[in-house]
Scaffold this motif. Structure first.
Motif, PDB file in Angstrom:
ATOM      1  N   ARG A  83      48.254  29.598  44.997  1.00 38.46           N
ATOM      2  CA  ARG A  83      48.005  29.445  46.433  1.00 38.46           C
ATOM      3  C   ARG A  83      46.580  29.003  46.731  1.00 38.46           C
ATOM      4  N   GLY A  84      45.898  28.467  45.710  1.00 43.72           N
ATOM      5  CA  GLY A  84      44.593  27.859  45.938  1.00 43.72           C
ATOM      6  C   GLY A  84      43.390  28.739  45.672  1.00 43.72           C
ATOM      7  N   TYR A  85      43.612  29.963  45.213  1.00 45.32           N
ATOM      8  CA  TYR A  85      42.482  30.845  44.909  1.00 45.32           C
ATOM      9  C   TYR A  85      41.962  30.548  43.512  1.00 45.32           C
ATOM     10  N   ARG A  86      40.662  30.729  43.345  1.00 50.38           N
ATOM     11  CA  ARG A  86      39.995  30.429  42.078  1.00 50.38           C
ATOM     12  C   ARG A  86      39.369  31.701  41.538  1.00 50.38           C
ATOM     13  N   ARG A  87      39.566  31.915  40.233  1.00 52.07           N
ATOM     14  CA  ARG A  87      38.900  33.035  39.572  1.00 52.07           C
ATOM     15  C   ARG A  87      37.413  32.727  39.479  1.00 52.07           C
ATOM     16  N   GLY A 103      41.256  51.827  29.789  1.00 57.21           N
ATOM     17  CA  GLY A 103      39.816  51.890  30.006  1.00 57.21           C
ATOM     18  C   GLY A 103      39.122  50.572  30.281  1.00 57.21           C
ATOM     19  N   ASP A 104      39.875  49.490  30.460  1.00 57.98           N
ATOM     20  CA  ASP A 104      39.256  48.156  30.585  1.00 57.98           C
ATOM     21  C   ASP A 104      39.444  47.551  31.970  1.00 57.98           C
ATOM     22  N   LEU A 105      39.596  48.368  32.998  1.00 56.92           N
ATOM     23  CA  LEU A 105      39.861  47.844  34.337  1.00 56.92           C
ATOM     24  C   LEU A 105      38.570  47.502  35.083  1.00 56.92           C
ATOM     25  N   ALA A 106      38.631  46.417  35.815  1.00 54.26           N
ATOM     26  CA  ALA A 106      37.562  46.007  36.722  1.00 54.26           C
ATOM     27  C   ALA A 106      38.217  45.201  37.834  1.00 54.26           C
ATOM     28  N   PHE A 107      37.472  44.904  38.877  1.00 49.97           N
ATOM     29  CA  PHE A 107      37.964  44.037  39.950  1.00 49.97           C
ATOM     30  C   PHE A 107      37.346  42.657  39.765  1.00 49.97           C
ATOM     31  N   GLU A 108      38.175  41.615  39.801  1.00 52.24           N
ATOM     32  CA  GLU A 108      37.656  40.255  39.734  1.00 52.24           C
ATOM     33  C   GLU A 108      37.723  39.618  41.103  1.00 52.24           C
ATOM     34  N   LEU A 109      36.656  38.943  41.484  1.00 51.65           N
ATOM     35  CA  LEU A 109      36.581  38.246  42.761  1.00 51.65           C
ATOM     36  C   LEU A 109      37.325  36.915  42.663  1.00 51.65           C
ATOM     37  N   LEU A 110      38.258  36.696  43.617  1.00 56.46           N
ATOM     38  CA  LEU A 110      38.950  35.417  43.746  1.00 56.46           C
ATOM     39  C   LEU A 110      38.528  34.808  45.082  1.00 56.46           C
ATOM     40  N   VAL A 111      38.368  33.496  45.126  1.00 59.13           N
ATOM     41  CA  VAL A 111      37.932  32.829  46.357  1.00 59.13           C
ATOM     42  C   VAL A 111      38.772  31.592  46.617  1.00 59.13           C
ATOM     43  N   LYS A 112      38.895  31.262  47.916  1.00 57.12           N
ATOM     44  CA  LYS A 112      39.586  30.051  48.342  1.00 57.12           C
ATOM     45  C   LYS A 112      38.858  29.476  49.550  1.00 57.12           C
ATOM     46  N   PRO A 113      38.525  28.185  49.506  1.00 61.36           N
ATOM     47  CA  PRO A 113      37.950  27.573  50.707  1.00 61.36           C
ATOM     48  C   PRO A 113      39.001  27.485  51.803  1.00 61.36           C
ATOM     49  N   LEU A 114      38.586  27.770  53.031  1.00 63.41           N
ATOM     50  CA  LEU A 114      39.489  27.640  54.177  1.00 63.41           C
ATOM     51  C   LEU A 114      39.101  26.375  54.905  1.00 63.41           C
ATOM     52  N   GLY A 168      36.114  31.541  62.281  1.00 62.26           N
ATOM     53  CA  GLY A 168      35.445  30.376  61.704  1.00 62.26           C
ATOM     54  C   GLY A 168      35.096  30.580  60.239  1.00 62.26           C
ATOM     55  N   ALA A 169      35.832  31.448  59.561  1.00 69.73           N
ATOM     56  CA  ALA A 169      35.554  31.736  58.143  1.00 69.73           C
ATOM     57  C   ALA A 169      35.728  30.468  57.308  1.00 69.73           C
ATOM     58  N   LYS A 170      34.783  30.247  56.416  1.00 70.09           N
ATOM     59  CA  LYS A 170      34.820  29.069  55.544  1.00 70.09           C
ATOM     60  C   LYS A 170      35.535  29.358  54.227  1.00 70.09           C
ATOM     61  N   GLU A 171      35.700  30.668  53.934  1.00 73.65           N
ATOM     62  CA  GLU A 171      36.252  31.051  52.641  1.00 73.65           C
ATOM     63  C   GLU A 171      36.963  32.395  52.771  1.00 73.65           C
ATOM     64  N   MET A 172      38.046  32.547  52.009  1.00 76.85           N
ATOM     65  CA  MET A 172      38.714  33.846  51.909  1.00 76.85           C
ATOM     66  C   MET A 172      38.366  34.404  50.539  1.00 76.85           C
ATOM     67  N   GLY A 184      55.456  37.096  51.119  1.00 74.51           N
ATOM     68  CA  GLY A 184      54.027  37.240  50.851  1.00 74.51           C
ATOM     69  C   GLY A 184      53.265  35.959  51.097  1.00 74.51           C
ATOM     70  N   LYS A 185      53.858  34.853  50.717  1.00 74.74           N
ATOM     71  CA  LYS A 185      53.226  33.548  50.924  1.00 74.74           C
ATOM     72  C   LYS A 185      53.025  33.288  52.421  1.00 74.74           C
ATOM     73  N   GLU A 186      54.012  33.655  53.228  1.00 77.92           N
ATOM     74  CA  GLU A 186      53.906  33.495  54.686  1.00 77.92           C
ATOM     75  C   GLU A 186      52.800  34.368  55.259  1.00 77.92           C
ATOM     76  N   VAL A 187      52.736  35.609  54.800  1.00 78.33           N
ATOM     77  CA  VAL A 187      51.724  36.545  55.298  1.00 78.33           C
ATOM     78  C   VAL A 187      50.328  36.050  54.914  1.00 78.33           C
ATOM     79  N   LEU A 188      50.163  35.618  53.665  1.00 77.52           N
ATOM     80  CA  LEU A 188      48.868  35.119  53.203  1.00 77.52           C
ATOM     81  C   LEU A 188      48.438  33.898  54.017  1.00 77.52           C
TER      82      LEU A 188
END
Length: 179
Positions: A144-148, A168-179, A122-126, A106-110
């Motif tokens: 792997r460098g992603y931030r909540r 009943g408490d599910l949501a999606f949280e955005l994680l970001v990493k600068p590229l 030319g993406a600045k962020e994932m 997974g680390k290799e694929v990411l």
């Protein structure tokens, strides 16, 4: 067979003929008893399906992205979605075959997905969204460098295309990493 030097991974865009195998891979990584062989299972928080052929086909057909098929020695071992969105890329539909999880695949694929997003677009962020209660998975991405971000979007309760929530408490949280 020696595991010291596993065959190299190959990456290619998915095609329609891959749909059944991709659906099976994603389902095996996230849902039901098969998913419990790996650590990415969502079986304790979600039942039902994770995706379906139409959902996979939509990603394959998207003009602004790619669904990468990851193979080793001609065998499907992982997949991930990359979508170009303005100045960033979105990473999704990430699945690694359960019996192969925990070995660095997974680390290799990411890393390859991040490289492609940076070099091809030319993406600045994932960016990605993760079910907020999946602490172990979020910790994996943090290593792997992603931030909540704390930025939540609602889980689509009632839309069984995304699964049947077991809490009943599910949501999606955005994680970001600068590229």
């Amino acid at each position: 067979m020696s595991t010291a030097h596993p065959a190299a991974l190959s990456f290619r865009p998915a095609v329609d003929a891959d749909v059944p195998d991709l659906v099976a891979l994603v389902e095996s990584a996230y849902r039901g008893d098969a998913s419990r062989a790996g650590w990415t299972t969502e079986a304790d928080v979600l039942d039902g399906q994770r995706t379906d052929p139409d959902g996979v086909r939509q990603i394959i057909d998207a003009a602004d992205g790619v669904l990468l098929v990851v193979e080793r020695a001609g065998e499907l071992v992982a997949c991930c979605q990359l979508e170009h969105r303005d100045d960033h890329a979105y990473f999704g539909m990430f699945a690694v075959r359960p019996g192969l999880q925990g070995g660095g695949l997974g680390k290799e694929v990411l890393a390859e997905a991040e490289r492609r997003a940076r070099e091809q677009w030319g993406a600045k962020e994932m960016r990605m969204t993760v079910v907020n209660v999946r602490e172990e998975l979020i910790a994996y991405y943090e290593r792997r460098g992603y931030r909540r971000t704390g930025e939540l979007s609602p889980f689509p309760y009632g839309d069984e295309r995304f699964g049947i929530p077991l809490r009943g408490d599910l949501a999606f949280e955005l994680l970001v990493k600068p590229l």
